[in-house]
Write a protein that holds these residues in place. Structure first.
Motif, PDB file in Angstrom:
ATOM      1  N   LEU A 119       0.838  -1.202   0.000  1.00 12.94           N
ATOM      2  CA  LEU A 119       0.000   0.000   0.000  1.00 12.94           C
ATOM      3  C   LEU A 119       0.874   1.253   0.000  1.00 12.94           C
ATOM      4  N   LEU A 120       1.960   1.227   0.779  1.00 13.49           N
ATOM      5  CA  LEU A 120       2.856   2.384   0.818  1.00 13.49           C
ATOM      6  C   LEU A 120       3.517   2.644  -0.528  1.00 13.49           C
ATOM      7  N   ASP A 121       3.704   1.587  -1.333  1.00 10.86           N
ATOM      8  CA  ASP A 121       4.236   1.798  -2.679  1.00 10.86           C
ATOM      9  C   ASP A 121       3.321   2.731  -3.473  1.00 10.86           C
ATOM     10  N   HIS A 122       2.012   2.600  -3.282  1.00 14.02           N
ATOM     11  CA  HIS A 122       1.057   3.470  -3.963  1.00 14.02           C
ATOM     12  C   HIS A 122       1.025   4.851  -3.314  1.00 14.02           C
ATOM     13  N   VAL A 123       1.068   4.885  -1.995  1.00 14.79           N
ATOM     14  CA  VAL A 123       1.051   6.163  -1.289  1.00 14.79           C
ATOM     15  C   VAL A 123       2.278   6.993  -1.643  1.00 14.79           C
ATOM     16  N   ASN A 124       3.428   6.332  -1.802  1.00 15.00           N
ATOM     17  CA  ASN A 124       4.667   7.054  -2.096  1.00 15.00           C
ATOM     18  C   ASN A 124       4.645   7.762  -3.441  1.00 15.00           C
ATOM     19  N   GLN A 125       3.706   7.415  -4.292  1.00 20.00           N
ATOM     20  CA  GLN A 125       3.565   8.147  -5.554  1.00 20.00           C
ATOM     21  C   GLN A 125       3.015   9.548  -5.312  1.00 20.00           C
ATOM     22  N   ASP A 140       8.945   6.442   5.272  1.00 20.84           N
ATOM     23  CA  ASP A 140      10.080   5.525   5.389  1.00 20.84           C
ATOM     24  C   ASP A 140      10.039   4.777   6.721  1.00 20.84           C
ATOM     25  N   LEU A 141       9.810   5.515   7.793  1.00 24.00           N
ATOM     26  CA  LEU A 141       9.778   4.894   9.126  1.00 24.00           C
ATOM     27  C   LEU A 141       8.621   3.908   9.250  1.00 24.00           C
ATOM     28  N   MET A 142       7.540   4.162   8.538  1.00 22.67           N
ATOM     29  CA  MET A 142       6.414   3.229   8.564  1.00 22.67           C
ATOM     30  C   MET A 142       6.813   1.869   8.010  1.00 22.67           C
ATOM     31  N   ARG A 143       7.793   1.852   7.126  1.00 23.02           N
ATOM     32  CA  ARG A 143       8.203   0.599   6.509  1.00 23.02           C
ATOM     33  C   ARG A 143       9.055  -0.278   7.433  1.00 23.02           C
ATOM     34  N   LEU A 196      15.720  -5.672  21.450  1.00 31.42           N
ATOM     35  CA  LEU A 196      14.923  -5.288  20.294  1.00 31.42           C
ATOM     36  C   LEU A 196      14.708  -3.774  20.267  1.00 31.42           C
ATOM     37  N   VAL A 197      14.434  -3.199  21.427  1.00 31.34           N
ATOM     38  CA  VAL A 197      14.234  -1.744  21.515  1.00 31.34           C
ATOM     39  C   VAL A 197      15.498  -1.002  21.095  1.00 31.34           C
ATOM     40  N   VAL A 198      16.655  -1.477  21.567  1.00 33.88           N
ATOM     41  CA  VAL A 198      17.924  -0.836  21.219  1.00 33.88           C
ATOM     42  C   VAL A 198      18.157  -0.903  19.708  1.00 33.88           C
ATOM     43  N   LEU A 199      17.920  -2.074  19.125  1.00 37.96           N
ATOM     44  CA  LEU A 199      18.129  -2.227  17.689  1.00 37.96           C
ATOM     45  C   LEU A 199      17.186  -1.323  16.899  1.00 37.96           C
ATOM     46  N   VAL A 200      15.914  -1.263  17.287  1.00 37.46           N
ATOM     47  CA  VAL A 200      14.954  -0.409  16.588  1.00 37.46           C
ATOM     48  C   VAL A 200      15.378   1.054  16.670  1.00 37.46           C
ATOM     49  N   CYS A 201      15.857   1.485  17.827  1.00 36.63           N
ATOM     50  CA  CYS A 201      16.330   2.868  17.976  1.00 36.63           C
ATOM     51  C   CYS A 201      17.491   3.153  17.024  1.00 36.63           C
ATOM     52  N   LEU A 202      18.405   2.192  16.898  1.00 35.53           N
ATOM     53  CA  LEU A 202      19.531   2.356  15.979  1.00 35.53           C
ATOM     54  C   LEU A 202      19.050   2.427  14.533  1.00 35.53           C
ATOM     55  N   LEU A 203      18.055   1.600  14.194  1.00 32.30           N
ATOM     56  CA  LEU A 203      17.526   1.603  12.827  1.00 32.30           C
ATOM     57  C   LEU A 203      16.783   2.896  12.521  1.00 32.30           C
ATOM     58  N   VAL A 204      16.071   3.424  13.505  1.00 32.59           N
ATOM     59  CA  VAL A 204      15.393   4.713  13.313  1.00 32.59           C
ATOM     60  C   VAL A 204      16.424   5.816  13.070  1.00 32.59           C
ATOM     61  N   ALA A 205      17.509   5.800  13.873  1.00 34.86           N
ATOM     62  CA  ALA A 205      18.569   6.792  13.685  1.00 34.86           C
ATOM     63  C   ALA A 205      19.197   6.664  12.302  1.00 34.86           C
ATOM     64  N   ALA A 206      19.413   5.435  11.859  1.00 34.12           N
ATOM     65  CA  ALA A 206      19.977   5.215  10.525  1.00 34.12           C
ATOM     66  C   ALA A 206      19.010   5.670   9.431  1.00 34.12           C
ATOM     67  N   LEU A 241      19.438   3.739   5.239  1.00 29.42           N
ATOM     68  CA  LEU A 241      18.751   2.461   5.052  1.00 29.42           C
ATOM     69  C   LEU A 241      17.960   2.409   3.756  1.00 29.42           C
ATOM     70  N   GLN A 242      17.943   1.230   3.165  1.00 34.87           N
ATOM     71  CA  GLN A 242      16.998   0.892   2.111  1.00 34.87           C
ATOM     72  C   GLN A 242      15.939  -0.014   2.735  1.00 34.87           C
ATOM     73  N   PHE A 243      14.672   0.202   2.376  1.00 34.52           N
ATOM     74  CA  PHE A 243      13.593  -0.493   3.073  1.00 34.52           C
ATOM     75  C   PHE A 243      13.057  -1.634   2.224  1.00 34.52           C
ATOM     76  N   SER A 244      13.462  -2.843   2.611  1.00 31.68           N
ATOM     77  CA  SER A 244      13.067  -4.058   1.916  1.00 31.68           C
ATOM     78  C   SER A 244      13.330  -5.216   2.865  1.00 31.68           C
ATOM     79  N   SER A 245      12.650  -6.335   2.629  1.00 34.40           N
ATOM     80  CA  SER A 245      12.911  -7.531   3.438  1.00 34.40           C
ATOM     81  C   SER A 245      14.207  -8.203   3.030  1.00 34.40           C
TER      82      SER A 245
END
Length: 342
Positions: free
Chosen positions: A24-30, A38-41, A223-233, A239-243
């Motif tokens: 859905l975000l792929d469509h919203v990003n248009q 980005d953070l939503m992803r 997990l909280v520490v890692l998420v904080c680091l990813l948000v900062a990145a 970051l590129q947002f993909s699985s």
């Protein structure tokens, strides 16, 4: 499976919603593309890995050391047939669209991109089929005799190296062939085997003794520490947002350890089970209904909130209704995605 595993219901529902919202975000990003989207992803990149993890976890819990006769034939019937059916639908739709927009391509060349090079979101089914074959070999060769923990750590490094080197070297293969290679996902296979080996994760007399490293990694703090680091990145634009990214592997590992620890006693409510029932159908069909929605609203200058709401309603409702109708017959279930019994 002899008992209902509530954690899996929660994880499957989360994975389904994550994949749905990611597309859905792929469509919203248009229309809107900023740091917020980005953070939503970040939490949504776990969708595809969750489905792959669950497929192995459920089989390992249900079949343990031996799969029943016809195991692979059943998987081919209910996994690869939808791949062909939906691949034909999506490839034909794109072929028509390109023709209408003055960029015609050959029908056979376009179909080749979809069916052989797995160049659509159904690439997940090819990976899943590889996992089913791997589990069949795992039981046939009696590899359950070996401790899967060392293989988990090896596979994590293999998968992280695979994605890292592929992107660093700029490897470009036709379609999604880079994505369907098992090396990028093998950590999910061994993670499922390890978690089954130490299931359930409680302190009861019958519970297996979990290694200390597993106990530590299931603390939410990591997990909280890692998420904080990813948000900062993300804020820094790194970051590129993909699985299919290196950082997704530790994020998925920690998220799964935490989820399997804290969801085990929480009964999945009816709405979670409902999503589980139609998760396969939603995964397969929702981009089709997103495209239909776009075609209907294109002439209209709708506010972004209304547009998003329409995508959600059309994508979810359309996918569920299609799956309901398809599952009125066995042939329909095989072609359009079998509804799960939960």
């Amino acid at each position: 499976m002899h008992k209902r595993i509530e954690e899996i219901y929660w994880l499957r529902a989360y994975g389904c919603v994550a994949v749905f919202l990611f597309h859905l975000l792929d469509h919203v990003n248009q229309r809107v593309d900023n740091l917020a989207t980005d953070l939503m992803r970040l939490p949504l990149v776990l969708g595809t890995p969750i489905f792959l993890f669950i497929s192995v976890f459920v089989f390992a819990m249900r079949y343990d050391k031996a799969v029943p006769p016809g195991f692979l034939a059943q998987r081919v019937k209910y996994v690869m047939l939808p791949y062909l059916v939906y691949g034909f639908i999506y490839s034909t739709a794109e072929w028509v669209q390109l023709y209408m927009t003055g960029e015609p391509v050959g029908f056979a060349a376009n179909a080749l991109e979809y069916f052989v090079f797995a160049g659509w979101h159904g690439y997940f089914l090819i990976i899943a089929m590889q996992f089913y074959i791997a589990y069949w070999l795992f039981t046939r060769w009696q590899l359950w005799r070996f401790n899967p923990v060392p293989w988990l750590w090896v596979s994590c490094w293999v998968s992280m190296t695979y994605w890292g080197v592929a992107y660093w070297l700029g490897v470009a293969l036709p379609g999604y062939l880079l994505w369907v290679a098992p090396l990028g996902w093998i950590y999910l296979f061994f993670l499922a085997l390890v978690l089954v080996r130490y299931y359930p994760f409680d302190s009861g007399a019958q519970a297996p003794l979990r290694p200390l490293w597993m106990q530590y990694l299931s603390w939410p703090l990591w997990l909280v520490v890692l998420v904080c680091l990813l948000v900062a990145a993300s804020v820094a634009g790194w970051l590129q947002f993909s699985s299919k990214e290196v950082w997704v592997i530790p994020l998925f590992m920690l998220s799964t350890f935490v989820a399997m620890r804290y969801l085990k006693d929480i009964t999945a409510p009816r709405w979670v089970r409902y999503i589980n029932q139609y998760s396969f159908g939603i995964y397969l069909a929702h981009p089709m209904f997103f495209a239909i929605t776009d075609a209907l609203v294109m002439p209209l200058a709708l506010p972004i909130a209304v547009y998003v709401l329409l995508l959600i309603v059309m994508g979810a409702t359309g996918s569920i209704l299609l799956n309901k109708m398809a599952n009125t017959t066995k042939a329909g279930a095989m072609m359009f995605g079998k509804r799960l019994k939960v």
